[in-house]
Design a protein around this motif. Structure first.
Motif, mmCIF file in Angstrom:
data_model
loop_
_atom_site.group_PDB
_atom_site.id
_atom_site.type_symbol
_atom_site.label_atom_id
_atom_site.label_comp_id
_atom_site.label_asym_id
_atom_site.label_seq_id
_atom_site.Cartn_x
_atom_site.Cartn_y
_atom_site.Cartn_z
ATOM 1 N N UNK A 1 0.758 -1.176 -0.222
ATOM 2 C CA UNK A 1 -0.032 -0.061 0.114
ATOM 3 C C UNK A 1 0.933 1.421 0.104
ATOM 4 N N UNK A 2 2.085 1.201 0.649
ATOM 5 C CA UNK A 2 2.948 2.413 0.561
ATOM 6 C C UNK A 2 3.378 2.748 -0.800
ATOM 7 N N UNK A 3 3.293 1.799 -1.624
ATOM 8 C CA UNK A 3 3.901 2.007 -2.949
ATOM 9 C C UNK A 3 2.826 1.947 -3.811
ATOM 10 N N UNK A 4 1.626 1.715 -3.566
ATOM 11 C CA UNK A 4 0.560 1.538 -4.781
ATOM 12 C C UNK A 4 0.980 0.518 -5.550
ATOM 13 N N UNK A 5 1.342 -0.649 -5.094
ATOM 14 C CA UNK A 5 1.990 -1.482 -5.835
ATOM 15 C C UNK A 5 1.269 -3.022 -5.729
ATOM 16 N N UNK A 6 0.837 -3.705 -6.756
ATOM 17 C CA UNK A 6 0.008 -5.021 -6.645
ATOM 18 C C UNK A 6 0.648 -6.024 -7.406
ATOM 19 N N UNK B 1 -6.849 -2.405 -6.613
ATOM 20 C CA UNK B 1 -7.355 -0.892 -6.096
ATOM 21 C C UNK B 1 -7.139 0.158 -7.430
ATOM 22 N N UNK B 2 -8.038 1.105 -7.241
ATOM 23 C CA UNK B 2 -7.959 1.858 -8.346
ATOM 24 C C UNK B 2 -7.084 2.852 -8.298
ATOM 25 N N UNK B 3 -6.145 2.989 -7.316
ATOM 26 C CA UNK B 3 -4.962 3.844 -7.193
ATOM 27 C C UNK B 3 -3.761 3.027 -7.528
ATOM 28 N N UNK B 4 -3.686 1.822 -7.694
ATOM 29 C CA UNK B 4 -2.491 1.054 -8.029
ATOM 30 C C UNK B 4 -1.740 1.988 -9.086
ATOM 31 N N UNK B 5 -0.265 1.862 -9.092
ATOM 32 C CA UNK B 5 0.452 2.403 -9.873
ATOM 33 C C UNK B 5 1.414 1.491 -10.366
ATOM 34 N N UNK B 6 1.754 0.362 -9.976
ATOM 35 C CA UNK B 6 2.364 -0.742 -10.480
ATOM 36 C C UNK B 6 1.575 -2.066 -10.180
#
Length: 323
Positions: A38-43, A58-63
């Motif tokens: 969650x800290x890095x918006x990574x899945x 999650x919609x805010x995922x960046x990676x």
């Protein structure tokens, strides 16, 4: 009359908790389908033997890592709720085609990896919305052609990997808009150096050899010792008829490429009963036998919820019968 009311309330509470547990199962660090930072918006959904994209990322995922799975197709809306993505890895799957518009919502994407799939062609305009892209990797596919203008919007692109495909030519002008390009890998393609069409590629490599690395590794398919850069007008004297570069070219039935963990037994889960819990997409995009890799704790939690829910239902029926 208070007994049935209390039981009904208990049933509602348990059902809500069960649904909540199912919706959150994807990103639990202690055992969901995928792992989240969650800290890095990574899945990280890599190496899960997935045959469909999980729907509750999650919609805010960046990676997002989806490499080393069994994805053979994508829904056109597979990533439409992930507008914050900057990195998408689909390496080492079994993708045979990309639907038109599948990447159109990923306007912040800078890194797209599609290496080692089974793509034979690309739709026109497939990358047009990815104007921030700096890294595009398409190596290890079965690409036989490229559409005219497929890279025209990628003015920030720095790395482009096209090696180890089935390319014999490229459309004239295809690299002309790539003003930021520093690396272009073209090796291990059967470039047809007998056709005049190859002269664009030869001239482009010659004009950019001082600022683009890797392009000069392109070699003729019929004589690997000769580089495309060395081809003369006499060598490329033929007017060759080439296939339409905007449509897929069937190459017969292909055996799906093997991926890591093929010897691991799949867990068979009934599709209709567990679609929502597994987090997969709509039924028309689901595999016939979806698999779910859940931790023991997650499985026991689900079983306990089912048992409590069943007990509550029996409790309600008991009091209704007495009433």
């Amino acid at each position: 009359m208070m007994g049935p009311v209390l039981a009904a309330c208990l049933l509602i509470i348990l059902s809500t908790a069960w649904i909540s547990q199912a919706n959150e199962a994807l990103c639990k660090k202690d055992g969901g389908v995928c792992s989240c930072n969650n800290n890095k918006n990574s899945v990280d959904c890599s190496s899960k033997r997935l045959t469909a994209i999980p729907s509750n990322i999650p919609a805010d995922t960046k990676k997002l890592d989806l490499n080393y799975n069994k994805l053979s197709s994508l829904s056109a809306k597979a990533f439409h709720n992930l507008k914050e993505l900057t990195y998408l890895n689909l390496d080492t799957n079994q993708l045979q085609a990309l639907p038109i518009g599948v990447f159109d919502q990923l306007v912040n994407l800078t890194d797209l990896r599609l290496n080692r799939n089974q793509l034979t062609s690309l739709p026109s305009g497939i990358f047009d919305k990815l104007t921030k892209l700096t890294d595009l990797r398409l190596s290890g596919n079965k690409l036989q052609s490229l559409p005219h203008g497929v890279f025209d919007k990628l003015t920030l692109l720095e790395k482009l990997y096209l090696y180890n495909n089935q390319l014999r030519k490229v459309p004239e002008g295809i690299f002309d808009s790539l003003s930021s390009l520093s690396t272009l890998r073209l090796n291990d393609n059967p470039w047809d150096c007998s056709c005049k069409d190859i002269l664009y590629l030869r001239d482009w490599i010659d004009d950019n050899k001082d600022k683009v690395t890797g392009a000069q590794d392109a070699a003729c398919g019929d004589q690997q010792s000769k580089a495309v850069l060395e081809i003369t007008e006499k060598d490329a004297a033929s007017d060759c008829v080439s296939p339409n570069t905007t449509t897929a070219i069937p190459i017969g039935t292909m055996t799906p490429a093997s991926v890591i963990y093929d010897d691991i037994h799949e867990i068979k889960v009934p599709q209709e009963n567990f679609q929502k819990f597994l987090g997969y997409q709509e039924p028309d995009h689901l595999p016939t036998q979806p698999q779910c890799l859940m931790s023991i704790s997650g499985y026991l939690g689900l079983m306990m919820s089912l048992m409590l829910t069943s007990a509550a239902i029996l409790y309600v029926f008991h009091f209704l019968k007495k009433a």
